[in-house]
Design an enzyme around this catalytic site. Sequence first.
Site, PDB file in Angstrom:
ATOM      1  N   GLU A   1      28.283  50.508  37.378  1.00  0.00           N
ATOM      2  CA  GLU A   1      27.104  49.721  37.774  1.00  0.00           C
ATOM      3  C   GLU A   1      27.547  48.437  38.477  1.00  0.00           C
ATOM      4  O   GLU A   1      26.978  48.046  39.504  1.00  0.00           O
ATOM      5  CB  GLU A   1      26.255  49.395  36.532  1.00  0.00           C
ATOM      6  CG  GLU A   1      25.522  50.592  35.930  1.00  0.00           C
ATOM      7  CD  GLU A   1      26.419  51.552  35.121  1.00  0.00           C
ATOM      8  OE1 GLU A   1      27.610  51.256  34.915  1.00  0.00           O
ATOM      9  OE2 GLU A   1      25.900  52.602  34.705  1.00  0.00           O
TER      10      GLU A   1
ATOM     11  N   GLU B   1      37.481  47.337  33.674  1.00  0.00           N
ATOM     12  CA  GLU B   1      37.719  46.623  34.947  1.00  0.00           C
ATOM     13  C   GLU B   1      36.484  46.666  35.860  1.00  0.00           C
ATOM     14  O   GLU B   1      36.590  46.753  37.073  1.00  0.00           O
ATOM     15  CB  GLU B   1      38.997  47.106  35.631  1.00  0.00           C
ATOM     16  CG  GLU B   1      40.211  46.791  34.764  1.00  0.00           C
ATOM     17  CD  GLU B   1      41.530  46.688  35.478  1.00  0.00           C
ATOM     18  OE1 GLU B   1      41.528  46.433  36.691  1.00  0.00           O
ATOM     19  OE2 GLU B   1      42.553  46.847  34.806  1.00  0.00           O
TER      20      GLU B   1
ATOM     21  N   THR C   1      43.606  45.497  26.450  1.00  0.00           N
ATOM     22  CA  THR C   1      44.653  46.518  26.555  1.00  0.00           C
ATOM     23  C   THR C   1      45.991  45.888  26.173  1.00  0.00           C
ATOM     24  O   THR C   1      46.300  44.784  26.618  1.00  0.00           O
ATOM     25  CB  THR C   1      44.708  47.069  27.999  1.00  0.00           C
ATOM     26  OG1 THR C   1      43.465  47.696  28.284  1.00  0.00           O
ATOM     27  CG2 THR C   1      45.835  48.073  28.181  1.00  0.00           C
TER      28      THR C   1
ATOM     29  N   ARG D   1      41.283  47.072  40.252  1.00  0.00           N
ATOM     30  CA  ARG D   1      40.406  48.249  40.412  1.00  0.00           C
ATOM     31  C   ARG D   1      41.047  49.334  41.268  1.00  0.00           C
ATOM     32  O   ARG D   1      40.726  50.525  41.121  1.00  0.00           O
ATOM     33  CB  ARG D   1      39.059  47.797  41.000  1.00  0.00           C
ATOM     34  CG  ARG D   1      38.241  47.045  39.964  1.00  0.00           C
ATOM     35  CD  ARG D   1      37.066  46.293  40.521  1.00  0.00           C
ATOM     36  NE  ARG D   1      36.440  45.529  39.443  1.00  0.00           N
ATOM     37  CZ  ARG D   1      35.617  44.500  39.617  1.00  0.00           C
ATOM     38  NH1 ARG D   1      35.307  44.100  40.835  1.00  0.00           N
ATOM     39  NH2 ARG D   1      35.110  43.864  38.590  1.00  0.00           N
TER      40      ARG D   1
HETATM   41  N1  COS Z   1      36.038  38.720  44.555  1.00  0.00           N
HETATM   42  C1  COS Z   1      36.209  37.413  44.765  1.00  0.00           C
HETATM   43  N2  COS Z   1      35.317  36.488  44.401  1.00  0.00           N
HETATM   44  C2  COS Z   1      34.209  36.926  43.767  1.00  0.00           C
HETATM   45  C3  COS Z   1      33.979  38.283  43.498  1.00  0.00           C
HETATM   46  C4  COS Z   1      34.950  39.193  43.928  1.00  0.00           C
HETATM   47  N3  COS Z   1      34.830  40.519  43.701  1.00  0.00           N
HETATM   48  N4  COS Z   1      32.794  38.408  42.851  1.00  0.00           N
HETATM   49  C5  COS Z   1      32.299  37.176  42.723  1.00  0.00           C
HETATM   50  N5  COS Z   1      33.152  36.283  43.271  1.00  0.00           N
HETATM   51  C6  COS Z   1      32.973  34.817  43.368  1.00  0.00           C
HETATM   52  C7  COS Z   1      31.732  34.475  44.172  1.00  0.00           C
HETATM   53  O1  COS Z   1      32.055  34.395  45.553  1.00  0.00           O
HETATM   54  C8  COS Z   1      31.376  33.149  43.593  1.00  0.00           C
HETATM   55  O2  COS Z   1      32.241  32.156  44.143  1.00  0.00           O
HETATM   56  P1  COS Z   1      31.728  30.679  44.534  1.00  0.00           P
HETATM   57  O3  COS Z   1      31.383  30.006  43.280  1.00  0.00           O
HETATM   58  O4  COS Z   1      32.886  30.073  45.239  1.00  0.00           O
HETATM   59  O5  COS Z   1      30.541  30.876  45.414  1.00  0.00           O
HETATM   60  C9  COS Z   1      31.746  33.293  42.132  1.00  0.00           C
HETATM   61  O6  COS Z   1      32.714  34.320  42.068  1.00  0.00           O
HETATM   62  C10 COS Z   1      30.590  33.639  41.234  1.00  0.00           C
HETATM   63  O7  COS Z   1      30.015  34.802  41.731  1.00  0.00           O
HETATM   64  P2  COS Z   1      28.526  35.224  41.478  1.00  0.00           P
HETATM   65  O8  COS Z   1      27.624  34.038  41.624  1.00  0.00           O
HETATM   66  O9  COS Z   1      28.270  36.406  42.331  1.00  0.00           O
HETATM   67  O10 COS Z   1      28.570  35.615  39.937  1.00  0.00           O
HETATM   68  P3  COS Z   1      27.614  36.575  39.130  1.00  0.00           P
HETATM   69  O11 COS Z   1      27.628  36.058  37.752  1.00  0.00           O
HETATM   70  O12 COS Z   1      26.309  36.759  39.834  1.00  0.00           O
HETATM   71  O13 COS Z   1      28.291  38.036  39.150  1.00  0.00           O
HETATM   72  C11 COS Z   1      29.950  39.727  39.068  1.00  0.00           C
HETATM   73  C12 COS Z   1      29.557  38.311  39.438  1.00  0.00           C
HETATM   74  C13 COS Z   1      28.865  40.569  38.433  1.00  0.00           C
HETATM   75  C14 COS Z   1      30.396  40.427  40.335  1.00  0.00           C
HETATM   76  C15 COS Z   1      31.113  39.511  38.088  1.00  0.00           C
HETATM   77  O14 COS Z   1      30.634  38.876  36.910  1.00  0.00           O
HETATM   78  C16 COS Z   1      31.866  40.754  37.714  1.00  0.00           C
HETATM   79  O15 COS Z   1      32.673  41.242  38.492  1.00  0.00           O
HETATM   80  N6  COS Z   1      31.614  41.256  36.506  1.00  0.00           N
HETATM   81  C17 COS Z   1      32.403  42.353  35.954  1.00  0.00           C
HETATM   82  C18 COS Z   1      33.553  41.803  35.192  1.00  0.00           C
HETATM   83  C19 COS Z   1      34.531  42.858  34.846  1.00  0.00           C
HETATM   84  O16 COS Z   1      35.012  43.598  35.684  1.00  0.00           O
HETATM   85  N7  COS Z   1      34.852  42.909  33.552  1.00  0.00           N
HETATM   86  C20 COS Z   1      35.823  43.808  33.055  1.00  0.00           C
HETATM   87  C21 COS Z   1      36.994  43.002  32.572  1.00  0.00           C
HETATM   88  S1  COS Z   1      38.438  43.920  32.374  1.00  0.00           S
HETATM   89  S2  COS Z   1      38.071  45.101  30.894  1.00  0.00           S
END
Ligand code: COS
Length: 382
Positions: free
Chosen positions: A368, A364, A159, A244
């Site tokens: 899903e 963001e 953006t 969000r």
């Molecule tokens: N808030 C704070 N910390 C978070 C979090 C959140 N919402 N989600 C994950 N974390 C932290 C976890 O606690 C973990 O930390 P530690 O390494 O200290 O344990 C770390 O991030 C990795 O998390 P996780 O192992 O759960 O990672 P995954 O790859 O399984 O998945 C998701 C994480 C799917 C939740 C993440 O990749 C995500 O939010 N994806 C969407 C991204 C997004 O919104 N993209 C749009 C960009 S703007 S157009």
Amino acid sequence: MISFEMSEITEQIRTAARKFTQEEIAPGVIDRDVNSIFPSDILHTLGELGFMGMMVQPEYGGSGLDTVSYIAAIEEFSKVEASVGTILSVHNSLVNWIVEYFGNDFQKEKYLTRLASGEFLGAFSLSEPEAGSDATRQHTIAVKDGKNWLLTGTKNWVTSGSTADIYIVFAQTNKELGHKGISCFLIEKDTPGFSSSKKEDKMGLRSSDTCSLGLLNAVVPEDNLIGGVGGGFRIAMESLNGGRIGIAAQAVGIAQAAYEASLKYSQERHSFGKPICEHQLIQQKLARMATNIEAARLLTYKAAWLKDTHQNYIQASAMAKLFATTIANDITREAIQIHGGYGYVREYQVERFFRDAKVTEIYEGTSEIQHIVIARELLKNC
Ligand code: COS
């Protein structure tokens, strides 16, 4: 104690935003949508009025507002032009917030003050061609070279991608460490090796500019690393938790606009000898719209309040975004239905609300992803 009353300052911000949208934004909104015109002049004035640094502390030139007041403003802007809501949301709740909460004194002095005044526009780039929902799979790499970092890779769906002055960019500094090897950088627009390209021709939010970014050994001074080496993924996740709430507010604003247009039209349009609002099927639609908007707004304001009172808002912001963006899509579709054929043409604006609402379920964090975030928080708390 529970109160549903907004503070005086929140009401003042809402009133100021509403007045500005009616006087300055509404007149050109259709032209900007049809011709994909970026609202530069509007953003310039919003900077002068303090809307570019809404939650930034006054010592850095910001307005020092709480999140509740911020989302009241985002809702108002999005009611009239959701693209302005998006630009403001990314700038305030992702870029400003990251620099203020994770930046050092040098970064705040150099960048936050200019972001807060509106002199600089901010962009946030986490997504890549192969890293959207699976945000840990960053392919952009950053390699240390003396006192600089050299960044190479491609970012997309950014953006304000071609109009920003400052970009928050995430890159891998150590691939072996997975998400713990991701770092966060501040990149100025005229950095050698850095360019924006391919402006997207989008279904909605057509006056906001969305681009890809190219980095080819882009030279970033080590002073522009934010939050330390390997601290980037945490910054991305925590900023998105707040971002969000802004997108939920944007969706509430779009839904409210579609509902108000439908309410008005249903009183003016007659069929079978009476205004269509007197038909029970239309009444059912209006009642559902109003109820869902109220519920979405409550979830959104609650998430903002949790953030303001320093409580955990991860689940609340995901719930607010999930629900508000879902109902915004349902309501804008129903708004077209209520308008019949007139809803399908530009003049009545509801088709724009429908197009603008769609992406709120995608960016963001898709709906899903919000389900995953909510479920993980539920299970964590068992
Ligand atoms: N808030 C704070 N910390 C978070 C979090 C959140 N919402 N989600 C994950 N974390 C932290 C976890 O606690 C973990 O930390 P530690 O390494 O200290 O344990 C770390 O991030 C990795 O998390 P996780 O192992 O759960 O990672 P995954 O790859 O399984 O998945 C998701 C994480 C799917 C939740 C993440 O990749 C995500 O939010 N994806 C969407 C991204 C997004 O919104 N993209 C749009 C960009 S703007 S157009």
